[in-house]
Design a protein around this motif. Structure first.
Motif, PDB file in Angstrom:
ATOM      1  N   GLU A 152     -43.169 103.515 110.843  1.00 12.04           N
ATOM      2  CA  GLU A 152     -42.131 103.301 109.848  1.00 12.04           C
ATOM      3  C   GLU A 152     -42.195 104.380 108.781  1.00 12.04           C
ATOM      4  OE1 GLU A 152     -42.511  99.343 108.377  1.00 12.04           O
ATOM      5  OE2 GLU A 152     -41.951  98.411 110.284  1.00 12.04           O
ATOM      6  N   GLN A 153     -41.134 104.500 108.013  1.00 10.94           N
ATOM      7  CA  GLN A 153     -41.039 105.523 106.975  1.00 10.94           C
ATOM      8  C   GLN A 153     -42.243 105.445 106.032  1.00 10.94           C
ATOM      9  OE1 GLN A 153     -37.702 105.198 104.216  1.00 10.94           O
ATOM     10  NE2 GLN A 153     -37.394 107.404 104.382  1.00 10.94           N
ATOM     11  N   LYS A 171     -40.557 110.408 108.302  1.00 10.56           N
ATOM     12  CA  LYS A 171     -39.502 110.510 107.299  1.00 10.56           C
ATOM     13  C   LYS A 171     -38.345 109.544 107.564  1.00 10.56           C
ATOM     14  CE  LYS A 171     -41.462 114.095 105.231  1.00 10.56           C
ATOM     15  NZ  LYS A 171     -42.554 114.437 106.144  1.00 10.56           N
ATOM     16  N   GLU A 172     -38.169 109.129 108.820  1.00  9.37           N
ATOM     17  CA  GLU A 172     -37.062 108.240 109.172  1.00  9.37           C
ATOM     18  C   GLU A 172     -37.484 106.779 109.020  1.00  9.37           C
ATOM     19  OE1 GLU A 172     -34.222 109.677 109.616  1.00  9.37           O
ATOM     20  OE2 GLU A 172     -35.175 111.642 109.545  1.00  9.37           O
ATOM     21  N   ALA A 173     -36.501 105.856 109.147  1.00 10.00           N
ATOM     22  CA  ALA A 173     -36.773 104.439 108.889  1.00 10.00           C
ATOM     23  C   ALA A 173     -37.744 103.844 109.902  1.00 10.00           C
ATOM     24  CB  ALA A 173     -35.471 103.654 108.892  1.00 10.00           C
TER      25      ALA A 173
END
Length: 261
Positions: A152-153, A171-173
């Motif tokens: 997860e982020q 960096k992403e969700a």
């Protein structure tokens, strides 16, 4: 240094991309966005009237003492013995307002699996960070991603290369990585995840020993050594400001994208 025939579009204006242009972009950013004062070179006092002299007598002595606290002061005693706000820690000498903590104090192992979910993209790590696997590789690791670990982020992820230190912050969700990867939740009440990644990249020799050479697949990262490795932790506000300034400077450079020959 640059061919003046090269032009670049910046803020919808076409202009030469040369050394002066690059310097003006950085100066404008630091002055307008972060409150720095800009002084014309000849207006800055130097050790001699020669403008090629890079030493600033009003700045150099105090900066040397701040960066090198073991240097002797005028009384031949180390700077920190003369009122410098520094302290000894397991990491080394750091400012008194900073903390020193083993990485196990803010990292928690993540082992959640993808299972039957089909909407979780697959990621991989390189020595430059965490990226969608499809951007780097054409071949899937397996026919099913059900055993992949969820990331997860803000999580920090360690890959499997024995020769280079493959790691990065997600960096992403949400995404997933090979079950052989090591995934850690970063407690951002203590340390900013992006600051941690930058710190680790700026001090590679200090962290490279976390890799155990010659071990079998899945055992490359020395997890016990990682948990015990002490790091310096500046105040959160300072960490956040550092990451913001670094990101904005990087974005300013990246915005110089349309280069015509």
């Amino acid at each position: 240094m640059f061919d003046n025939k090269v032009t670049i579009e910046y803020a919808s204006v076409s202009m030469p991309m040369n050394e002066d242009f690059y310097e003006q972009v950085i100066i404008e950013h630091l002055r307008d966005e972060h409150g720095y004062e800009y002084l014309h070179g000849p207006d800055v006092p130097r050790t001699t009237p020669d403008y090629c002299d890079v030493f600033l007598p009003a700045v150099l002595p105090s900066s040397l003492k701040r960066i090198n606290p073991s240097l002797p002061a005028d009384d031949s005693l180390p700077y920190k013995s003369n009122g410098g706000a520094l302290k000894e820690t397991d990491y080394g000498i750091i400012p008194e307002s900073w903390e020193c903590m083993p990485m196990g104090g803010f990292l928690t192992v993540r082992t959640d699996k993808v299972g039957d979910r089909e909407d979780i993209p697959v990621y991989s790590t390189t020595n430059n960070g965490v990226f969608p696997r499809s951007e780097k590789f054409n071949k899937a690791l397996s026919s099913s991603n059900s055993k992949n670990k969820i990331i997860e982020q803000g999580d920090i992820v360690f890959g499997m290369s024995r020769e280079i230190f493959n790691f990065g912050v997600m960096k992403e969700a949400i995404g997933s990585v090979s079950p052989a990867y090591h995934v850690y939740y970063v407690n951002e009440q203590i340390i900013n995840a992006e600051f941690l990644e930058i710190f680790m990249r700026y001090c590679p020799d200090y962290f490279r020993s976390l890799i155990r050479p010659g071990t079998r697949e899945g055992q490359v990262l020395d997890k016990a050594e990682l948990a015990n490795r002490p790091v310096m932790i500046p105040p959160l506000a300072l960490q956040t400001a550092f990451v913001l300034i670094r990101t904005q400077l990087a974005d300013s450079v990246m915005n110089l994208t349309k280069v015509e020959n």
